[in-house]
Design a protein around this motif. Structure first.
Motif, PDB file in Angstrom:
ATOM      1  N   ALA A 267       0.833  -1.206   0.000  1.00  0.00           N
ATOM      2  CA  ALA A 267       0.000   0.000   0.000  1.00  0.00           C
ATOM      3  C   ALA A 267       0.872   1.263   0.000  1.00  0.00           C
ATOM      4  O   ALA A 267       0.596   2.226  -0.733  1.00  0.00           O
ATOM      5  CB  ALA A 267      -0.934  -0.005   1.204  1.00  0.00           C
ATOM      6  N   TYR A 268       1.947   1.273   0.782  1.00  0.00           N
ATOM      7  CA  TYR A 268       2.860   2.428   0.814  1.00  0.00           C
ATOM      8  C   TYR A 268       3.389   2.737  -0.590  1.00  0.00           C
ATOM      9  O   TYR A 268       3.407   3.878  -1.024  1.00  0.00           O
ATOM     10  CB  TYR A 268       4.083   2.123   1.697  1.00  0.00           C
ATOM     11  N   GLY A 269       3.865   1.686  -1.255  1.00  0.00           N
ATOM     12  CA  GLY A 269       4.481   1.893  -2.566  1.00  0.00           C
ATOM     13  C   GLY A 269       3.492   2.510  -3.544  1.00  0.00           C
ATOM     14  O   GLY A 269       3.777   3.540  -4.174  1.00  0.00           O
ATOM     15  N   THR A 270       2.320   1.890  -3.633  1.00  0.00           N
ATOM     16  CA  THR A 270       1.313   2.387  -4.574  1.00  0.00           C
ATOM     17  C   THR A 270       0.892   3.808  -4.208  1.00  0.00           C
ATOM     18  O   THR A 270       0.734   4.663  -5.083  1.00  0.00           O
ATOM     19  CB  THR A 270       0.074   1.456  -4.541  1.00  0.00           C
ATOM     20  N   ALA A 271       0.720   4.060  -2.914  1.00  0.00           N
ATOM     21  CA  ALA A 271       0.235   5.366  -2.467  1.00  0.00           C
ATOM     22  C   ALA A 271       1.262   6.469  -2.745  1.00  0.00           C
ATOM     23  O   ALA A 271       0.906   7.554  -3.232  1.00  0.00           O
ATOM     24  CB  ALA A 271      -0.093   5.309  -0.981  1.00  0.00           C
ATOM     25  N   VAL A 272       2.513   6.212  -2.459  1.00  0.00           N
ATOM     26  CA  VAL A 272       3.556   7.233  -2.678  1.00  0.00           C
ATOM     27  C   VAL A 272       3.652   7.552  -4.178  1.00  0.00           C
ATOM     28  O   VAL A 272       3.704   8.720  -4.581  1.00  0.00           O
ATOM     29  CB  VAL A 272       4.924   6.764  -2.124  1.00  0.00           C
ATOM     30  N   ARG A 273       3.657   6.518  -5.003  1.00  0.00           N
ATOM     31  CA  ARG A 273       3.766   6.760  -6.451  1.00  0.00           C
ATOM     32  C   ARG A 273       2.527   7.475  -6.989  1.00  0.00           C
ATOM     33  O   ARG A 273       2.639   8.360  -7.837  1.00  0.00           O
ATOM     34  CB  ARG A 273       4.030   5.439  -7.193  1.00  0.00           C
ATOM     35  N   ALA A 274       1.344   7.128  -6.453  1.00  0.00           N
ATOM     36  CA  ALA A 274       0.109   7.793  -6.898  1.00  0.00           C
ATOM     37  C   ALA A 274       0.168   9.276  -6.523  1.00  0.00           C
ATOM     38  O   ALA A 274      -0.173  10.154  -7.324  1.00  0.00           O
ATOM     39  CB  ALA A 274      -1.107   7.119  -6.278  1.00  0.00           C
ATOM     40  N   GLY A 275       0.613   9.569  -5.305  1.00  0.00           N
ATOM     41  CA  GLY A 275       0.700  10.949  -4.856  1.00  0.00           C
ATOM     42  C   GLY A 275       1.688  11.749  -5.691  1.00  0.00           C
ATOM     43  O   GLY A 275       1.370  12.831  -6.190  1.00  0.00           O
ATOM     44  N   LEU A 276       2.881  11.200  -5.887  1.00  0.00           N
ATOM     45  CA  LEU A 276       3.924  11.941  -6.610  1.00  0.00           C
ATOM     46  C   LEU A 276       3.595  12.084  -8.092  1.00  0.00           C
ATOM     47  O   LEU A 276       4.008  13.051  -8.740  1.00  0.00           O
ATOM     48  CB  LEU A 276       5.292  11.251  -6.426  1.00  0.00           C
ATOM     49  N   SER A 277       2.821  11.147  -8.635  1.00  0.00           N
ATOM     50  CA  SER A 277       2.502  11.246 -10.070  1.00  0.00           C
ATOM     51  C   SER A 277       1.574  12.440 -10.333  1.00  0.00           C
ATOM     52  O   SER A 277       1.574  12.989 -11.436  1.00  0.00           O
ATOM     53  CB  SER A 277       1.907   9.938 -10.593  1.00  0.00           C
ATOM     54  N   VAL A 278       0.850  12.878  -9.299  1.00  0.00           N
ATOM     55  CA  VAL A 278       0.009  14.075  -9.445  1.00  0.00           C
ATOM     56  C   VAL A 278       0.890  15.300  -9.753  1.00  0.00           C
ATOM     57  O   VAL A 278       0.467  16.235 -10.420  1.00  0.00           O
ATOM     58  CB  VAL A 278      -0.844  14.302  -8.169  1.00  0.00           C
ATOM     59  N   TYR A 279       2.137  15.272  -9.278  1.00  0.00           N
ATOM     60  CA  TYR A 279       3.073  16.384  -9.528  1.00  0.00           C
ATOM     61  C   TYR A 279       3.748  16.273 -10.895  1.00  0.00           C
ATOM     62  O   TYR A 279       4.684  17.016 -11.182  1.00  0.00           O
ATOM     63  CB  TYR A 279       4.172  16.407  -8.461  1.00  0.00           C
ATOM     64  N   GLY A 280       3.353  15.286 -11.686  1.00  0.00           N
ATOM     65  CA  GLY A 280       3.992  15.126 -12.998  1.00  0.00           C
ATOM     66  C   GLY A 280       5.277  14.315 -12.937  1.00  0.00           C
ATOM     67  O   GLY A 280       6.083  14.340 -13.865  1.00  0.00           O
ATOM     68  N   MET A 281       5.463  13.604 -11.815  1.00  0.00           N
ATOM     69  CA  MET A 281       6.634  12.723 -11.719  1.00  0.00           C
ATOM     70  C   MET A 281       6.224  11.332 -12.169  1.00  0.00           C
ATOM     71  O   MET A 281       5.105  10.906 -11.923  1.00  0.00           O
ATOM     72  CB  MET A 281       7.108  12.641 -10.269  1.00  0.00           C
ATOM     73  N   LYS A 282       7.185  10.641 -12.791  1.00  0.00           N
ATOM     74  CA  LYS A 282       6.869   9.304 -13.280  1.00  0.00           C
ATOM     75  C   LYS A 282       7.829   8.319 -12.622  1.00  0.00           C
ATOM     76  O   LYS A 282       9.019   8.584 -12.528  1.00  0.00           O
ATOM     77  CB  LYS A 282       7.041   9.295 -14.803  1.00  0.00           C
ATOM     78  N   ALA A 283       7.276   7.203 -12.157  1.00  0.00           N
ATOM     79  CA  ALA A 283       8.153   6.175 -11.599  1.00  0.00           C
ATOM     80  C   ALA A 283       8.886   5.497 -12.747  1.00  0.00           C
ATOM     81  O   ALA A 283       8.303   5.254 -13.806  1.00  0.00           O
ATOM     82  CB  ALA A 283       7.343   5.156 -10.805  1.00  0.00           C
ATOM     83  N   LEU A 284      10.173   5.193 -12.511  1.00  0.00           N
ATOM     84  CA  LEU A 284      10.963   4.513 -13.544  1.00  0.00           C
ATOM     85  C   LEU A 284      10.361   3.144 -13.854  1.00  0.00           C
ATOM     86  O   LEU A 284      10.323   2.712 -15.002  1.00  0.00           O
ATOM     87  CB  LEU A 284      12.410   4.354 -13.044  1.00  0.00           C
TER      88      LEU A 284
END
Ligand SMILES: *Cc1c(COP(=O)(O)O)cnc(C)c1O
Length: 390
Positions: A276-293
């Motif tokens: 849940a942490y992993g998915t949540a952090v990536r979902a939050g940061l993707s709102v800023y236009g960041m993309k996970a590698l």
């Protein structure tokens, strides 16, 4: 909490008060019965966590020593090792193998992707490999290995499975009693360190060998090691009042407490929480236009490697965050400057991660990006909900 900063790097990870207290206990003789009982308990708890019927080793050293111990006790000079690499830490096994005269072959993925299991099958059918290394979560890319796919292929081809769990153990499932597809297809060796998802300060190397791996060691006439020879440690692990090399007494206190917390939470809950942490952090940061590698289907639960949006300078971004008390890590190798890595494992809390999402948003805003922090928090909370409600 005595921590002034939020250490959200892929290890070391935030240390909680009870572990600091254990660490600061009086240093006793390594043969004092009170210490011996604690060491025994730490070893037993590690055995319980990994569900192994073999031998567990808890010794001084970093994760790299654990990698070395796993390798030199299973593969001799001149024998063949296959390395499945999803990045920098997978590649470390190439150098390690070569340092011991092992014949190393390697399957490397593009950074951010997984190695294709079809390639693994093909490679293993061409040659007899003694062992195959898998990095459970590669800390350079945030890619997780798919054990369900890889373990059966490797076991079918008669090689040992050596799993580098340094950035995964206690957060992503590593069950040495589990048969992957059939009863025979099990992980043979798990190695890890104290400072990542186990959330104890750095300094301990942890290795577990199952019966098949021990049988392989038994057939080896000699190994190219002294400190790392498991035969020097088996008597100590079975009776810690014996001496081979002085154990780091205070770190063992801390580790025993860290393991107590891991088992108290329970492995299933720990795996769920980290996913849940992993998915949540990536979902939050993707709102800023960041993309996970790494794509979400192959992303690790323990850390994420996030690519910067255009116009963000790595050094000034990370130093501005550090001034606000949040420490994240730079990216490695060719990604240096283009991405950063954020750890979300161990005893990190939902509150800390949410605060990190806010601080990252504020920093991006200060650096000229237009961001919607509330929307990022909503995205984070939606995925972290399972944990929050627990
Ligand atoms: C951190 C890490 C290592 C190296 O561990 P050290 O404690 O730095 O020696 C090895 N493998 C993986 C996957 C890691 O994340």
């Amino acid at each position: 909490m005595r921590n002034d900063e939020m250490l959200l790097i892929p290890g070391p990870t935030p240390v909680v008060e009870s572990i600091y207290e254990a660490l600061a206990s009086e240093t006793r003789s390594h043969t004092d019965p009170r210490f011996v009982a604690l060491y025994k308990s730490a070893i037993e708890k590690t055995r319980t966590m990994l569900k192994t019927d073999g031998e567990v080793f808890v010794i001084s050293g970093s994760g790299t020593i654990a990698m070395e111990m796993a390798l030199v006790n299973t593969v001799a000079a001149g024998e063949k090792l296959l390395v499945i690499s999803h990045g920098y830490f997978g590649d470390r096994f190439i150098k390690l193998g070569k340092a011991f005269g092992i014949e190393v072959d390697v399957l490397q993925s593009e950074w951010g992707k997984q190695v294709d299991p079809v390639e693994v099958e093909k490679k293993l059918s061409t040659d007899q490999f003694k062992a195959v290394t898998i990095t459970h979560a590669d800390t350079s890319t945030g890619v997780a290995a798919n054990l369900e796919q890889l373990v059966p292929i490797i076991k079918r081809n008669g090689a040992l499975v050596i799993l580098d769990g340094v950035c995964a153990t206690a957060a992503m499932e590593e069950d040495m009693s589990k048969g992957y597809g059939n009863e025979e297809a099990k992980i043979d060796v798990v190695l890890t360190g104290s400072q990542k998802a186990i959330a104890v300060p750095p300094g301990l190397a942890i290795v577990a060998f199952n019966q098949s791996a021990l049988a392989v060691r038994e057939k080896m006439e000699r190994v190219s090691a002294y400190y790392c020879d498991i035969y020097n440690w088996i008597p100590i692990m079975n009776d810690p009042s014996k001496y081979f090399a002085t154990p780091p007494v205070n770190l063992v206190y801390a580790f025993e407490e860290g393991m107590r917390l891991v088992l108290e939470e329970g492995m299933e809950q720990r795996y769920k929480r980290h996913a849940a942490y992993g998915t949540a952090v990536r979902a939050g940061l993707s709102v800023y236009g960041m993309k996970a590698l790494a794509d979400e289907q192959v992303a690790a639960a323990t850390l994420s490697c996030m690519l910067y949006p255009d116009g963000i300078d790595d050094a000034s971004f990370r130093s501005a965050l550090a001034e606000k008390g949040l420490i994240v890590a730079g990216a490695l190798s060719h990604l240096a400057g283009k991405a950063f890595r954020i750890g979300h494992m161990g005893n990190t809390t939902v509150e800390m991660l949410e605060k990190a999402i806010v601080l990252i948003g504020e920093t991006l805003d200060e650096q000229g990006l237009s961001v919607n922090i509330n929307k990022a928090i909503d995205a984070f909370r939606k995925h972290a909900l399972a944990v929050l409600n627990n």
